[in-house]
Design a protein around this motif. Sequence first.
Motif, short mmCIF file in Angstrom:
data_model
loop_
_atom_site.label_atom_id
_atom_site.label_comp_id
_atom_site.label_asym_id
_atom_site.label_seq_id
_atom_site.Cartn_x
_atom_site.Cartn_y
_atom_site.Cartn_z
N THR A 94 69.57 41.47 72.14
CA THR A 94 69.01 41.14 70.82
C THR A 94 67.86 42.09 70.50
O THR A 94 66.96 42.29 71.32
N LYS A 96 64.83 42.53 67.92
CA LYS A 96 64.06 41.73 66.94
C LYS A 96 62.97 42.60 66.31
O LYS A 96 62.24 43.31 67.00
N TYR A 143 60.83 37.99 60.17
CA TYR A 143 61.61 38.64 61.23
C TYR A 143 62.99 39.06 60.73
O TYR A 143 63.51 38.51 59.75
N TYR A 145 66.90 40.55 62.70
CA TYR A 145 67.56 40.66 64.00
C TYR A 145 68.82 41.51 63.92
O TYR A 145 69.51 41.52 62.89
N TRP A 201 71.21 44.57 60.24
CA TRP A 201 70.12 43.60 60.30
C TRP A 201 70.54 42.28 59.68
O TRP A 201 71.31 42.23 58.72
N VAL A 205 68.90 35.25 64.07
CA VAL A 205 69.53 35.74 65.30
C VAL A 205 70.94 35.17 65.42
O VAL A 205 71.86 35.86 65.92
#
Length: 216
Positions: A94, A96, A143, A145, A201, A205
């Motif tokens: 992952t 981030k 954010y 991910y 992106w 998540v």
Amino acid sequence: MTAPRTRRRSAAYAALALGLAGSLALTGCNSHSSKKSKKTSSSSSKSKKRKIIGGGAAAAGAGAGAASRRVSPCRPSTYRVTFSQQTGPDSHVTVKFKNTTGNTCRLYNGPRLRFNNAKTPLPLLAGEPSVMGSTLDVPAKGYAYAVIPTNTPASKGSEQKSVTIDFMGSTASSLTHGPVTLNFAEKRLHISVGKSKITNWSHSVHGAEVTAGVGN
């Protein structure tokens, strides 16, 4: 004095009085007309000023609105981008990104990652964009991910020492301000990546995991 002469003088006085009265009347009319004209001119001038001022304020407001809608590209850094490895049947890495600024920034497509100083970046799972591709706006302190699936021996590969990070720009071939290099040993990270690809992106998540085929 005879009566005829007296009558003639009275008529002359009367004519003079009428003339003076007419002159005064004309003077009053002209004065009134002049004042009215000045008032009309002053009113027209004030109206024009109000229109100009109002138009300027409207233009300034439109300019401020356009400026507020302008979003800058997000920039990579070693403290904004972090990596983590998940193991098991749905193994994946992952990536981030945290927007540490006080303003919304924009990400294009997916991150450009070159592990161990590779010449070419990890391919995008969605394929290379023809023009601009997809965009994602990250709010202040928000954010984003991206996920690299490593659920096969070939895609998991071997442990990597470092990664060079670039962010894509507004066109398919452009990049934002970068690159930055993250040393996994210094961060005490164990990241294994082989022949795999990375997602674009995503705001979550879970969304990135589903796109990568490693989430339910």
